[in-house]
Scaffold this motif. Structure first.
Motif: not given
Length: 279
Positions: A69-79
């Motif tokens: 698995l992978i965990v990503v920190n998503k920024p606001a404004g990116q789908s």
């Protein structure tokens, strides 16, 4: 043969799409009887990038990565995933690029997703089997998700739960509402701070999700009379921030292969910290 925790879909793909079932190193079918001490090996078939998912190369804020698995920190404004309005530049597109570069024989399996203007942690499985195992944890409420939000008004109760069904609003393809014929949804709310900005009463809250309905936190907080700051779709004011003030701060679950408890945390981004600093 009983293959514990293997979904029917994965087993079918293993049988017909290039996978193998081995018992003591010899290829067998699902009807082969097992005996004490037998060693069963499952070789999953290679997966192809999903149709319609463009392979793109871009930056990912990787919090954790292993073979499962992978965990990503998503920024606001990116789908998280492509849509008609935002077909490129998504987390899924960039992961498809990563898998292609690294010759990973898999497509992108999003376990938890966030709205385009919500920031924070998301979890991705590296294959359909891991996706199934993590999905089972979510069904049984063993997959913990914590969010932080800033909402309109001062919430009087320090802690409470919202258990209201959510469904699509009539005539809308986007907006959801609390409605009797909707799907069960539960959100736990804990108030951590009440403050004012330029005379406006606001509350900072921590939220735990027991279900994962579309726009769940946004819908439940609007229903409670405290929409998220910046969430103009659900009644929030955009005076202080241009997107819903919502961030996934923590994920906690059992690793599907090792059995180890995994905890991942993420600090709220600058735009939400700025709100608290300008009281």
């Amino acid at each position: 043969m009983h293959l514990k925790s293997i979904s029917k879909r994965t087993l079918t793909a293993t049988k017909y799409d290039g996978g193998k079932l081995l018992v003591n190193g010899i290829e067998r079918d699902v009807r082969h009887p097992l005996h004490p001490g037998d060693e069963v090996e499952i070789q999953f078939p290679p997966e192809k990038i999903s149709m319609g998912l463009a392979v793109e190369h871009g930056e990912l804020d990787l919090v954790y990565e292993d073979d499962a698995l992978i965990v990503v920190n998503k920024p606001a404004g990116q789908s998280t995933i492509p849509s008609r309005d935002h077909p490129s530049g998504t987390i899924a597109n960039f992961l498809a690029g990563k898998f292609t570069r690294e010759r990973v024989p898999s497509t992108v399996h999003i376990v938890t997703r966030l709205d385009r203007n919500t920031s924070g942690l998301i979890c991705i499985a590296r294959n359909r089997h891991i996706h199934h195992l993590l999905g089972q944890q979510m069904i049984h409420s063993d997959f913990f998700r914590r969010y932080e939000a800033i909402v309109e008004g001062h919430i009087m109760k320090d802690a409470f739960s919202i258990e209201e069904p959510i469904g699509r609003e009539d005539g809308s393809i986007i907006k959801r509402v609390v409605r009797e014929d909707g799907q069960y949804a539960r959100t736990d709310v804990l108030v951590s701070e009440r403050f004012h900005i330029k005379g406006r009463a606001l509350s900072r809250v921590n939220l735990n999700l027991h279900t994962g309905r579309t726009h769940q936190i946004r819908v439940h907080m609007e229903w409670a009379g405290h929409p998220l700051v910046g969430d103009d779709l659900y009644g929030g004011d955009v005076l202080f921030i241009s997107r819903q003030a919502l961030h996934c701060t923590a994920l906690m679950f059992t690793h599907p292969l090792s059995g180890e408890l995994k905890v991942f945390e993420s600090k709220v981004p600058k735009d939400m910290r700025y709100l608290n600093q300008n009281k």
